[in-house]
Design a protein around this motif. Sequence first.
Motif, PDB file in Angstrom:
ATOM      1  N   ALA A 199       0.826  -1.286  -0.028  1.00  0.00           N
ATOM      2  CA  ALA A 199       0.022  -0.128  -0.065  1.00  0.00           C
ATOM      3  C   ALA A 199       0.758   1.309   0.090  1.00  0.00           C
ATOM      4  CB  ALA A 199      -1.043  -0.035   1.139  1.00  0.00           C
ATOM      5  N   ARG A 200       0.332   2.302   0.026  1.00  0.00           N
ATOM      6  CA  ARG A 200       0.894   3.603  -0.143  1.00  0.00           C
ATOM      7  C   ARG A 200       0.401   4.698   0.573  1.00  0.00           C
ATOM      8  NH1 ARG A 200       3.306   5.921  -6.025  1.00  0.00           N
ATOM      9  NH2 ARG A 200       5.243   6.771  -5.073  1.00  0.00           N
ATOM     10  N   LEU A 201       1.106   5.401   1.393  1.00  0.00           N
ATOM     11  CA  LEU A 201       0.418   6.443   2.149  1.00  0.00           C
ATOM     12  C   LEU A 201       0.338   7.874   1.519  1.00  0.00           C
ATOM     13  CD1 LEU A 201      -0.924   6.981   5.135  1.00  0.00           C
ATOM     14  CD2 LEU A 201       1.250   7.726   5.818  1.00  0.00           C
ATOM     15  N   MET A 202      -0.797   8.583   1.123  1.00  0.00           N
ATOM     16  CA  MET A 202      -0.973   9.299   0.289  1.00  0.00           C
ATOM     17  C   MET A 202      -1.599  10.699   1.112  1.00  0.00           C
ATOM     18  SD  MET A 202      -0.469   8.181  -2.505  1.00  0.00           S
ATOM     19  CE  MET A 202      -0.787   9.263  -3.785  1.00  0.00           C
ATOM     20  N   LEU A 203      -0.834  11.772   0.685  1.00  0.00           N
ATOM     21  CA  LEU A 203      -1.258  13.344   1.394  1.00  0.00           C
ATOM     22  C   LEU A 203      -2.156  13.952   0.514  1.00  0.00           C
ATOM     23  CD1 LEU A 203      -0.138  14.878   3.770  1.00  0.00           C
ATOM     24  CD2 LEU A 203       1.553  16.102   2.383  1.00  0.00           C
ATOM     25  N   TYR A 204      -3.049  14.652   1.120  1.00  0.00           N
ATOM     26  CA  TYR A 204      -4.082  15.495   0.510  1.00  0.00           C
ATOM     27  C   TYR A 204      -3.647  16.913   0.993  1.00  0.00           C
ATOM     28  CZ  TYR A 204      -7.289  11.503  -0.362  1.00  0.00           C
ATOM     29  OH  TYR A 204      -7.911  10.248  -0.690  1.00  0.00           O
ATOM     30  N   ARG A 205      -3.868  17.925  -0.051  1.00  0.00           N
ATOM     31  CA  ARG A 205      -3.437  19.071  -0.010  1.00  0.00           C
ATOM     32  C   ARG A 205      -4.654  19.979  -0.543  1.00  0.00           C
ATOM     33  NH1 ARG A 205       1.238  21.039   2.352  1.00  0.00           N
ATOM     34  NH2 ARG A 205       3.003  19.476   2.477  1.00  0.00           N
ATOM     35  N   GLU A 206      -5.084  20.937   0.137  1.00  0.00           N
ATOM     36  CA  GLU A 206      -5.997  21.874  -0.393  1.00  0.00           C
ATOM     37  C   GLU A 206      -5.302  23.553  -0.360  1.00  0.00           C
ATOM     38  OE1 GLU A 206     -10.646  23.432   0.151  1.00  0.00           O
ATOM     39  OE2 GLU A 206      -9.659  22.508   1.851  1.00  0.00           O
ATOM     40  N   GLY A 207      -5.004  23.829  -1.505  1.00  0.00           N
ATOM     41  CA  GLY A 207      -4.807  25.484  -1.380  1.00  0.00           C
ATOM     42  C   GLY A 207      -3.161  25.249  -0.813  1.00  0.00           C
ATOM     43  N   GLY A 208      -2.343  24.129  -0.870  1.00  0.00           N
ATOM     44  CA  GLY A 208      -1.073  24.202  -0.528  1.00  0.00           C
ATOM     45  C   GLY A 208      -1.140  23.682   1.291  1.00  0.00           C
ATOM     46  N   GLU A 209      -2.252  23.792   1.959  1.00  0.00           N
ATOM     47  CA  GLU A 209      -2.309  23.321   3.299  1.00  0.00           C
ATOM     48  C   GLU A 209      -2.924  21.894   3.256  1.00  0.00           C
ATOM     49  OE1 GLU A 209      -1.637  25.274   5.906  1.00  0.00           O
ATOM     50  OE2 GLU A 209      -1.112  26.800   4.436  1.00  0.00           O
ATOM     51  N   ILE A 210      -2.286  21.063   4.206  1.00  0.00           N
ATOM     52  CA  ILE A 210      -2.684  19.715   4.450  1.00  0.00           C
ATOM     53  C   ILE A 210      -4.110  19.611   4.953  1.00  0.00           C
ATOM     54  CG2 ILE A 210      -2.255  17.765   5.883  1.00  0.00           C
ATOM     55  CD1 ILE A 210       0.640  18.339   5.798  1.00  0.00           C
ATOM     56  N   ALA A 211      -5.050  18.690   4.116  1.00  0.00           N
ATOM     57  CA  ALA A 211      -6.098  18.536   4.426  1.00  0.00           C
ATOM     58  C   ALA A 211      -6.435  17.015   4.939  1.00  0.00           C
ATOM     59  CB  ALA A 211      -7.106  18.865   3.186  1.00  0.00           C
ATOM     60  N   ASP A 212      -5.484  15.770   4.437  1.00  0.00           N
ATOM     61  CA  ASP A 212      -6.004  14.732   5.092  1.00  0.00           C
ATOM     62  C   ASP A 212      -4.780  13.838   4.784  1.00  0.00           C
ATOM     63  OD1 ASP A 212      -7.406  12.749   6.138  1.00  0.00           O
ATOM     64  OD2 ASP A 212      -9.031  12.710   4.833  1.00  0.00           O
ATOM     65  N   CYS A 213      -4.934  12.594   4.887  1.00  0.00           N
ATOM     66  CA  CYS A 213      -3.817  11.796   4.776  1.00  0.00           C
ATOM     67  C   CYS A 213      -4.299  10.186   4.853  1.00  0.00           C
ATOM     68  CB  CYS A 213      -2.777  11.693   5.846  1.00  0.00           C
ATOM     69  SG  CYS A 213      -1.409  10.486   5.453  1.00  0.00           S
ATOM     70  N   ARG A 214      -4.451   9.767   3.823  1.00  0.00           N
ATOM     71  CA  ARG A 214      -5.129   8.313   3.378  1.00  0.00           C
ATOM     72  C   ARG A 214      -4.321   7.393   2.821  1.00  0.00           C
ATOM     73  NH1 ARG A 214     -11.284  10.184   2.010  1.00  0.00           N
ATOM     74  NH2 ARG A 214     -11.613  11.708   3.314  1.00  0.00           N
ATOM     75  N   PRO A 215      -4.553   6.053   3.251  1.00  0.00           N
ATOM     76  CA  PRO A 215      -3.736   5.117   2.154  1.00  0.00           C
ATOM     77  C   PRO A 215      -4.495   4.565   0.891  1.00  0.00           C
ATOM     78  CG  PRO A 215      -4.899   3.979   4.001  1.00  0.00           C
ATOM     79  CD  PRO A 215      -5.130   5.449   4.336  1.00  0.00           C
ATOM     80  N   TYR A 216      -3.492   4.393  -0.075  1.00  0.00           N
ATOM     81  CA  TYR A 216      -3.881   3.773  -1.324  1.00  0.00           C
ATOM     82  C   TYR A 216      -3.673   2.459  -0.781  1.00  0.00           C
ATOM     83  CZ  TYR A 216      -3.542   1.541  -5.740  1.00  0.00           C
ATOM     84  OH  TYR A 216      -3.838   0.508  -6.713  1.00  0.00           O
ATOM     85  N   ILE A 217      -4.679   1.403  -0.916  1.00  0.00           N
ATOM     86  CA  ILE A 217      -4.675  -0.086  -0.830  1.00  0.00           C
ATOM     87  C   ILE A 217      -4.913  -0.577  -2.322  1.00  0.00           C
ATOM     88  CG2 ILE A 217      -5.370  -1.908   0.565  1.00  0.00           C
ATOM     89  CD1 ILE A 217      -6.108  -0.037   2.827  1.00  0.00           C
ATOM     90  N   PRO A 218      -4.033  -1.611  -2.746  1.00  0.00           N
ATOM     91  CA  PRO A 218      -4.274  -2.202  -3.920  1.00  0.00           C
ATOM     92  C   PRO A 218      -5.473  -3.181  -3.831  1.00  0.00           C
ATOM     93  CG  PRO A 218      -1.917  -2.275  -3.355  1.00  0.00           C
ATOM     94  CD  PRO A 218      -2.430  -1.667  -2.241  1.00  0.00           C
ATOM     95  N   GLY A 219      -6.380  -2.796  -4.847  1.00  0.00           N
ATOM     96  CA  GLY A 219      -7.719  -3.634  -4.611  1.00  0.00           C
ATOM     97  C   GLY A 219      -8.623  -3.056  -3.648  1.00  0.00           C
ATOM     98  N   GLY A 220      -8.397  -2.063  -2.973  1.00  0.00           N
ATOM     99  CA  GLY A 220      -9.176  -1.332  -2.185  1.00  0.00           C
ATOM    100  C   GLY A 220      -9.573  -2.065  -0.878  1.00  0.00           C
ATOM    101  N   GLU A 221      -9.922  -1.361  -0.012  1.00  0.00           N
ATOM    102  CA  GLU A 221     -10.090  -1.945   1.427  1.00  0.00           C
ATOM    103  C   GLU A 221     -11.376  -3.207   1.272  1.00  0.00           C
ATOM    104  OE1 GLU A 221      -9.432  -1.728   5.700  1.00  0.00           O
ATOM    105  OE2 GLU A 221      -8.709  -0.401   3.970  1.00  0.00           O
ATOM    106  N   PRO A 222     -10.874  -4.217   2.078  1.00  0.00           N
ATOM    107  CA  PRO A 222     -11.697  -5.326   2.268  1.00  0.00           C
ATOM    108  C   PRO A 222     -13.195  -5.173   2.581  1.00  0.00           C
ATOM    109  CG  PRO A 222      -9.474  -5.730   3.031  1.00  0.00           C
ATOM    110  CD  PRO A 222      -9.621  -4.265   2.872  1.00  0.00           C
TER     111      PRO A 222
END
Length: 340
Positions: A199-222
């Motif tokens: 999997a891969r940890l992904m950073l979300y930014r809105e207007g340069g500011e951090i908005a969230d952090c979520r993992p990309y999971i191959p095949g999606g969450e079970p």
Amino acid sequence: MEIRKLDGAEHGRTRVLYEEVFAEDSQGFVTYYYTEKTRDNQIYVIEEDGDIQAMLHLNPYELMVNGSKKDVDYIVAVATRESYRKRGYMGKLLRRSLRDMYMSGRSFTFLMPAAEAIYTPYDFRTVYEQERRTCPRKEPGTLELEDGRLCNVSPVLDSDMEELADAANKKLSLAYQVYARRSGAYYRRLREEYQSDGARLMLYREGGEIADCRPYIPGGEPEEAAPKIMVRIIDVRRILMSVRLKTLAAVCFQITDPIIEENNRCVVITGTEFSGVMLMDSKQENSEGTMTISALAEFLFGAKNVDEICTEEGVWMTKRMKEELRKVVPLSKIYLNEVV
């Protein structure tokens, strides 16, 4: 049969049992766990016939509880070799580790049960269902959040760690009473944990500011039921001192705990919304009721209200005690999404 806490240099000896019992975990994840998580955790084992036949791990976390830092142990990897089951080994490991946690000054502990019925006899109670959100892509790009905001997403880099921790702590402190405190080290471990399973940890930014952090999971969450979190009070004095009051309160009651003897005490809770809880011991003849340690956990962590816990075995209260306990602000805003 011998029960003991392993020295750090011995932790690797439990990997064979881990792989045997938790065969569904990938080799990548197991290698991550025994490279990273066992560096600073505690492992209790039962040895018999010259080998480790059962184990229990305590993984340390720094939690925030109503704005105060608390060192709390997360119980994981509770396992017994199949041919040695039904001998009470799990109970022995739980009782020993709970006693040791009390001696080390912990206020409570938590775990994610394979089945709740396994841990309810030891006064663990479910207080939270985990909320997991994933990122649908692993490459940089633009995504829309649930509220319609557009964010740029990209893999979390080393240079993002401290900024991410600061942003997460600020956001969590506004929404929750109980959560794991974030740090750069927390996110480095989390990134390695996800990477160990592809999997891969992904950073979300809105207007340069951090908005969230979520993992990309191959095949999606079970597709499965949300994992539950159970808590067990370790020291009633410490946990009671962590809650807040809505207004002036004063109540005396007896607490019963079949495992941690020191929790069997009659206490007086006093205080206001400004002073917080003040705690004193009292004589049992002054008691206005009795609370089991499990019922107290359900109440303090917001799983049940006063009327609901009064229906449980071993609990009784005067009318006045009920009214005074309604002035307690439960620790119901919980965010404990940690896996190991």
